[in-house]
Design a protein around this motif. Structure first.
Motif, PDB file in Angstrom:
ATOM      1  N   LEU A  82      42.877  76.380  95.617  1.00  0.00           N
ATOM      2  CA  LEU A  82      43.489  77.468  94.864  1.00  0.00           C
ATOM      3  C   LEU A  82      42.689  77.684  93.588  1.00  0.00           C
ATOM      4  O   LEU A  82      42.490  76.752  92.805  1.00  0.00           O
ATOM      5  CB  LEU A  82      44.946  77.168  94.518  1.00  0.00           C
ATOM      6  N   LEU A  83      42.202  78.898  93.406  1.00  0.00           N
ATOM      7  CA  LEU A  83      41.452  79.279  92.219  1.00  0.00           C
ATOM      8  C   LEU A  83      42.364  80.130  91.353  1.00  0.00           C
ATOM      9  O   LEU A  83      42.701  81.255  91.714  1.00  0.00           O
ATOM     10  CB  LEU A  83      40.204  80.077  92.616  1.00  0.00           C
ATOM     11  N   VAL A 135      42.611  82.841  95.958  1.00  0.00           N
ATOM     12  CA  VAL A 135      42.398  83.360  94.609  1.00  0.00           C
ATOM     13  C   VAL A 135      43.728  83.931  94.135  1.00  0.00           C
ATOM     14  O   VAL A 135      44.261  84.865  94.731  1.00  0.00           O
ATOM     15  CB  VAL A 135      41.309  84.456  94.587  1.00  0.00           C
ATOM     16  N   ALA A 136      44.275  83.349  93.072  1.00  0.00           N
ATOM     17  CA  ALA A 136      45.585  83.755  92.572  1.00  0.00           C
ATOM     18  C   ALA A 136      45.443  84.334  91.169  1.00  0.00           C
ATOM     19  O   ALA A 136      45.018  83.646  90.246  1.00  0.00           O
ATOM     20  CB  ALA A 136      46.540  82.561  92.560  1.00  0.00           C
ATOM     21  N   SER A 137      45.796  85.604  91.047  1.00  0.00           N
ATOM     22  CA  SER A 137      45.725  86.289  89.759  1.00  0.00           C
ATOM     23  C   SER A 137      46.714  87.442  89.787  1.00  0.00           C
ATOM     24  O   SER A 137      46.555  88.375  90.576  1.00  0.00           O
ATOM     25  CB  SER A 137      44.308  86.819  89.519  1.00  0.00           C
ATOM     26  N   LYS A 138      47.749  87.380  88.943  1.00  0.00           N
ATOM     27  CA  LYS A 138      48.767  88.421  88.955  1.00  0.00           C
ATOM     28  C   LYS A 138      48.149  89.804  88.772  1.00  0.00           C
ATOM     29  O   LYS A 138      48.382  90.699  89.559  1.00  0.00           O
ATOM     30  CB  LYS A 138      49.811  88.167  87.872  1.00  0.00           C
ATOM     31  N   GLU A 144      38.733  84.299  84.503  1.00  0.00           N
ATOM     32  CA  GLU A 144      38.410  82.979  85.066  1.00  0.00           C
ATOM     33  C   GLU A 144      38.536  82.927  86.584  1.00  0.00           C
ATOM     34  O   GLU A 144      37.595  82.470  87.258  1.00  0.00           O
ATOM     35  CB  GLU A 144      39.264  81.883  84.394  1.00  0.00           C
ATOM     36  N   PRO A 145      39.659  83.376  87.187  1.00  0.00           N
ATOM     37  CA  PRO A 145      39.709  83.353  88.652  1.00  0.00           C
ATOM     38  C   PRO A 145      38.635  84.230  89.294  1.00  0.00           C
ATOM     39  O   PRO A 145      38.099  83.890  90.351  1.00  0.00           O
ATOM     40  CB  PRO A 145      41.107  83.878  88.982  1.00  0.00           C
ATOM     41  N   ASN A 146      38.288  85.332  88.647  1.00  0.00           N
ATOM     42  CA  ASN A 146      37.239  86.196  89.194  1.00  0.00           C
ATOM     43  C   ASN A 146      35.869  85.531  89.125  1.00  0.00           C
ATOM     44  O   ASN A 146      35.045  85.693  90.038  1.00  0.00           O
ATOM     45  CB  ASN A 146      37.233  87.551  88.494  1.00  0.00           C
ATOM     46  N   ILE A 147      35.622  84.770  88.076  1.00  0.00           N
ATOM     47  CA  ILE A 147      34.372  84.004  87.986  1.00  0.00           C
ATOM     48  C   ILE A 147      34.344  82.939  89.068  1.00  0.00           C
ATOM     49  O   ILE A 147      33.329  82.746  89.748  1.00  0.00           O
ATOM     50  CB  ILE A 147      34.221  83.380  86.579  1.00  0.00           C
ATOM     51  N   LEU A 148      35.465  82.232  89.255  1.00  0.00           N
ATOM     52  CA  LEU A 148      35.541  81.206  90.298  1.00  0.00           C
ATOM     53  C   LEU A 148      35.375  81.831  91.682  1.00  0.00           C
ATOM     54  O   LEU A 148      34.694  81.264  92.550  1.00  0.00           O
ATOM     55  CB  LEU A 148      36.864  80.441  90.192  1.00  0.00           C
TER      56      LEU A 148
END
Length: 184
Positions: A82-83, A135-138, A144-148
Motif C-alpha cells: 500500500l502506497l 495507491v491510496a490517495s483521497k 507523496e503517493p504519486n511519487i511512490l
C-alpha cells in the motif's frame, strides 16, 4: 436511545451543553443523514458524505471485492504494497498490525514515507514480479503517493514489462480525480 456520559471542566461544560441542545433542537442528526449541506457552509459538502453509507456500499460490493482477492490469491502474488500518506495509510497499517498475515494470501506492507531508506527496505522485502501495489490517495493529487506510484511503476515495468505493469496496480481514490483517470 443510548445516553453518553462525559465530564468536562466547567469552562467547557456550558458550551458543550449549549451545542448539544442546539444540535438536537435543530434535528441536525436527521439533517446530516439527509446530506444537508447547510450544516456546514451550504456549499458542496453533500457530495463528501458517502461515509454515511459506506458499510452498506461495501457490503453491496462484496462479491466484486472477493473477486479481486481471489484473482490476487490465484495469481500467487506474495505482497500487497500500500502506497499512501497519512490518513490513506493509517487504517490499513492498523488492520495489518491487528490481524496480521493470513496464510495463503499475500502479505500486506504499508509504505507511508518517501524516505529513501524506508522505500529501499520495501524494495528489498518484496519480489517485484509477484507484488501488487495499492495507491491510496483521497484527492488523487497527494504528492507523496504519486511519487511512490511513479517509482514503483517503473520498477514493475523493468521487472515484468510494460504490457503487464498496469495490471499490478490498484487505485483507491475519489471519483473524477486524476488518479482515477490514470487508473482507468
Amino acid at each position: 436511545m443510548t445516553t453518553i456520559h462525559y465530564s468536562l471542566p466547567p469552562v467547557l461544560a456550558d458550551a458543550v451543553t449549549t451545542a448539544l441542545n442546539t444540535w438536537q433542537d435543530k434535528d441536525n442528526t436527521a439533517r446530516l443523514w439527509a446530506r444537508d449541506a447547510s450544516l456546514w457552509s451550504d456549499s458542496d459538502e453533500a457530495q463528501w458524505l458517502d461515509w454515511l453509507t459506506i458499510v452498506q456500499d461495501q457490503l453491496d460490493g462484496l462479491d466484486e471485492l472477493q473477486g479481486t482477492v481471489n484473482e490476487i490469491v490465484t495469481a500467487d502474488f506474495r505482497h500487497l504494497v500500500l502506497l499512501g500518506m497519512g490518513g490513506s495509510s493509517l487504517c490499513p497499517d492498523v488492520l495489518r498490525e491487528t490481524f496480521g498475515h493470513i496464510d495463503g494470501h499475500p502479505e500486506l506492507l504499508v509504505l507511508d514515507s518517501t524516505d529513501p531508506v524506508q522505500v529501499a527496505a520495501v524494495v528489498d522485502a518484496i519480489d517485484m514480479e509477484r507484488s501488487v501495489f495499492i495507491v491510496a490517495s483521497k484527492s488523487g493529487s497527494t504528492l507523496e503517493p504519486n511519487i511512490l506510484l511513479a517509482y514503483f511503476f517503473q520498477q514493475v515495468v523493468e521487472a515484468v514489462g510494460d504490457d503487464q505493469a498496469a495490471s499490478r496496480f490498484i487505485a483507491i481514490t475519489d471519483p473524477g480525480c486524476d488518479l482515477e483517470r490514470q487508473a482507468t
